[in-house]
Design an enzyme around this catalytic site. Structure first.
Site, PDB file in Angstrom:
ATOM      1  N   CYS A  33       0.797  -1.154   0.011  1.00 54.75           N
ATOM      2  CA  CYS A  33      -0.052   0.183  -0.016  1.00 54.75           C
ATOM      3  C   CYS A  33       0.790   1.299  -0.046  1.00 54.75           C
ATOM      4  O   CYS A  33       0.570   2.321  -0.767  1.00 54.75           O
ATOM      5  CB  CYS A  33      -1.029   0.026   1.180  1.00 54.75           C
ATOM      6  N   ASP A 460      35.888   1.774  23.001  1.00 51.70           N
ATOM      7  CA  ASP A 460      36.683   2.883  23.641  1.00 51.70           C
ATOM      8  C   ASP A 460      37.124   2.489  25.008  1.00 51.70           C
ATOM      9  O   ASP A 460      35.987   2.230  25.685  1.00 51.70           O
ATOM     10  CB  ASP A 460      36.071   4.260  23.306  1.00 51.70           C
ATOM     11  N   ASP A 661      31.163   6.695  23.495  1.00 54.58           N
ATOM     12  CA  ASP A 661      30.361   7.666  24.250  1.00 54.58           C
ATOM     13  C   ASP A 661      29.175   8.572  23.454  1.00 54.58           C
ATOM     14  O   ASP A 661      28.364   9.110  23.900  1.00 54.58           O
ATOM     15  CB  ASP A 661      30.864   8.687  25.323  1.00 54.58           C
ATOM     16  N   ASP A 665      33.487  10.482  20.401  1.00 55.58           N
ATOM     17  CA  ASP A 665      33.741   9.547  19.421  1.00 55.58           C
ATOM     18  C   ASP A 665      32.931   9.707  18.103  1.00 55.58           C
ATOM     19  O   ASP A 665      32.939   8.591  17.295  1.00 55.58           O
ATOM     20  CB  ASP A 665      33.750   8.045  19.939  1.00 55.58           C
TER      21      ASP A 665
END
Length: 775
Positions: A33, A460, A661, A665
């Site tokens: 659709c 990290d 984080d 990064d």
């Protein structure tokens, strides 16, 4: 030429000649659709981008014609055979809330239910009359009764809406599912009327049954899809409705929509946090499970951030509103889940190509079946004679016109493009909803498909494996010096410094019951160390090189301990008093409790785990050995992480994920095949990554990987079933072995089975949760 993007793109407010629109199309229930809607809108020359989301039934449109009217877009979609519940322009400032969306969905479901009942009652009476008429005693005026009962089913309300949608679709040079149903129900009814003039089989019962089961399928699909797509509505319902704020020195209650940034909110025990904020006064534990999936309440004190819609457990808080409306964490999550549900998976391209040509191809097959049976029925009768041995509805002795009609109608009604169109979206709906409940936000279907192929995961160190905050870990005293005395002297001097290592020493001393005192003649030697006078004693704190230069004695006695601490990744400084080494205090960025468990989980998933850090090799290796890292890349500066990711991709192929984080990064997250932003609470960069983990825990990475693999598995299962169903069912119908009434039931079952299989994903994850709880 319009492009059909799948990202719910950000508004380009600064682009004055760009107009943005949003349509709600309740009947857009599958990708088939949605494809018809997109194809129709692409014919409007000024349209640049069209995003469809069958989970929320939304169509978002960008046009470079500021004069384009919503009525033009609405008319185009309705001409394609789909009703538009609401059409709005982004600059109308008419924000739809959860109640509006719920009302539209509820109205559509009620309409589907009403259409079903209007069709089901006459059809039931037809079935009751048909059985004795066929197998026991002919009923006088049976054909007249059946024609009257079938008329409202085929031509009124539900039937009329289907035929109207089919006609508009054909007039718009498209062909949707309604076209197949109309062609499967109208000819049998009109052929049945010929029974008033000729002796022949009645097909009107079949026409009514086909329409009724079609309407039953629409109703059941709407209900089942409502369950599959409830994630966004559930998230929106979580928000607080009112807020208590300070106004002119008084406490007043206002709707949350009237909150402004910097309003002072008063939050009682048991209240929902009205919006994102910062604690000013008071302390309390907050249940953040709706945001992080973590059931343990989190202590909040002045200066801490609050997430809107989380629950205050026991204390009274005074907080400042920092984000409102669409900027809040909850709004970001809703936007991300909506984006994921509207996205597409690369594997889906096959299904898209199939559904685009599906209905015309089915009509051709039905026409060919009709012609072949009409002119070559005798040649094909052996097939029917074979089938009659185990299929009670097969009649080898029927006339050629009857066999031709049965075969053609069966092909039309058993074909199910909806099952193909639902295969991917329903799995994405359920998967993204489960993720949102657990604090796992997967941006797109493409990320899900890529995630399953990841072989290398890059972590990290700081803030991901470790806490990101240095803590006092070790105190080593020289002969004749007590720990309390050493900590008192060290904390007195370090308390005058703002260096992170100094703060860690002071905080660690406090935790051990030592409060820092006064220091005079404080001096700093930069990164090498500090000195000061404490109660008439000269205290020097720093690295060994500094103390050697200052002529400090007895350093050799501490060398062994110093080397051991540094080999463990500690940052160790020596404390000297009046020219003599008194001891060592060491700090370290401590490893998170769950890091080792998470990395074990990654290994169980077959992942090669790499740690990238700016630390020296010895410190990095100490952390890696403790948690079980496979490969270490030390001494990598922030701007060198992208090169490190590229090197890993060259070595291991395009199967590298990066966990960081989400802020520092961001470039590395973007360059990885899958970027995973890991953060705590609302302070995460949701826009930086393909996958965002609200909880700052590595174990969520394993959970996200498992969720993506299971979701993709469901997509593959759904596509396999839907493709296999159509590939098998259409030839069986064309060979005359399938009665149309059985076919329409199978068609409905096909769509529902795809939705049901997707919903099993929820049950699987609930089973995992129960197993974990029992352990």
């Amino acid at each position: 030429m319009a492009t059909t993007g799948n990202q719910n793109g950000s508004k380009n407010g600064g682009d004055g000649d760009i107009a943005e629109f949003e349509l709600i199309v309740p009947g857009m229930g599958s990708d088939h659709c949605a494809g018809i809607v997109r194809k129709t809108l692409q014919r409007i020359e000024s349209i640049e981008q069209i995003d469809t989301n069958i989970a929320s039934h939304r169509v978002r449109i960008r046009s470079h014609d500021p004069e384009l009217q919503t009525e033009t877009l609405k008319q185009a979609v309705e001409n394609a055979g789909y009703d538009v519940a609401r059409a709005s322009r982004s600059d109308d400032e008419q924000k739809a809330d959860a109640d509006d969306d719920a009302a539209i969905d509820e109205a559509y479901l009620d309409q589907a239910k009403k259409r079903l009942w209007i069709a089901a009652i006459p059809t039931t009476l037809i079935m009751i009359l048909m059985m004795p008429h066929m197998f026991w005693q002919p009923i006088p005026a049976y054909l007249a009764i059946i024609s009257i009962l079938a008329f409202p089913v085929v031509f009124l309300y539900g039937g009329a809406a289907t035929h109207k949608a089919a006609w508009r679709s054909l007039r718009n040079r498209n062909a949707n599912m309604d076209v197949l149903i109309s062609m499967g129900s109208l000819p049998p009814y009109f052929i049945g009327l010929a029974g008033f003039f000729f002796e022949m089989t009645s097909f009107m019962e079949m026409a009514a049954t086909i329409m009724t089961f079609h309407l039953l399928g629409r109703y059941l699909e709407a209900r089942a899809k409502g369950r599959a797509s409830q994630a966004i509505r559930h998230l929106l319902d979580l928000g607080a409705k009112t807020a208590h704020v300070e106004r002119d020195g008084k406490e007043v209650e206002i709707p949350v929509q009237e909150l402004a940034v910097d309003d002072i909110m008063l939050i009682r025990p048991g209240d929902k946090i009205p919006t994102d904020g910062e604690v000013l006064d008071g302390e309390s534990h907050i249940d953040e499970s709706i945001a992080t999936g973590e059931s343990v309440p989190v202590l909040k004190t002045p200066g801490d951030t609050l997430i809107g819609a989380t629950v205050n457990k026991e204390g009274r808080l005074r907080a400042r509103a920092t984000r409102i409306g669409g900027d809040t964490f909850l709004s970001q999550v809703v936007r991300l889940v909506d984006e994921a549900q509207g996205s597409r998976v690369p594997i889906q391209e096959f299904a898209d190509r199939m559904t685009g040509r599906f209905v015309p191809l089915v009509i051709v097959i039905a026409a060919v079946s009709f012609g072949v049976w009409l002119f070559a029925a005798d040649t094909l009768r052996p097939i029917l004679e074979w089938g009659a041995n185990f299929l009670p509805w097969v009649d080898p002795n029927a006339s050629a016109p009857v066999l031709a009609t049965l075969a053609a109608v069966a092909v039309l009604v058993i074909a199910c493009p909806c099952a193909l169109g639902l295969a991917t979206p329903t799995a994405l709906m359920v998967g993204s909803g489960i993720g949102a409940e657990r604090g796992i936000l997967i941006r797109s279907g493409e990320a899900i498909q890529t995630f399953k192929d990841i072989r290398v995961i890059v972590l990290d160190k700081t803030g991901t494996i470790t806490r990101g905050e240095p803590e006092l870990t070790d105190v080593v005293c020289a002969e004749g010096v007590e720990e309390t005395t050493l900590l008192q002297l060290a904390s007195n001097v370090e308390n005058a410094s703002e260096h992170p290592i100094a703060r860690a020493i002071v905080d660690g001393a406090r935790e051990r019951g030592v409060e820092p005192g006064e220091v005079t003649d404080f001096r700093s030697a930069g990164a090498r160390g500090v000195s000061g006078n404490v109660d008439g004693k000269t205290v020097l704190i720093g690295n060994r090189l500094l103390l050697e230069e200052e002529g400090i004695s007895d350093l050799e006695a501490l060398d062994r301990s110093l080397g051991e601490l540094e080999s463990q990744g500690r940052t160790a400084v020596i404390v000297a008093v009046d020219g003599r080494a008194a001891g060592i205090v060491a700090v370290a960025d401590t490893i998170k409790d769950e890091s080792a468990e998470a990395i074990r989980g990654m290994h169980e998933l077959g992942l090669h785990v790499v740690m990238i850090t700016g630390d020296n090799e010895r410190a990095a290796r100490a952390v890696a050995d403790e948690v079980g890292i496979d490969e270490v890349q030390a001494g990598v500066l922030p701007d060198g992480k992208v090169d490190a990711i590229t090197a890993l991709q060259e070595k291991y192929g395009q199967h590298v994920a990066m966990v960081g984080d989400g802020i520092n990064d961001a470039p590395a997250l973007t360059s990885a095949n899958v970027g995973i932003a890991i953060g705590a609470g609302a302070d995460i960069a949701i826009e930086a990554a393909d996958v965002t983990l609200v909880r700052g825990e590595l174990t969520a990475v394993v959970e996200a990987m498992e969720l993506s693999r299971r979701t993709f598995r469901k997509i593959v299962q759904n596509l396999f079933w839907a493709s296999g169903y159509n590939a098998a069912a259409i030839p069986i119908a064309a060979f005359g072995l399938l009665h149309p009434m059985i076919g329409v039931i199978a068609m409905t079952t096909s769509s529902l089975s795809v939705i049901g299989n997707s919903l099993l994903l929820k049950r699987q994850f609930h089973s995992i949760d129960k197993g974990a709880d029992q352990k």
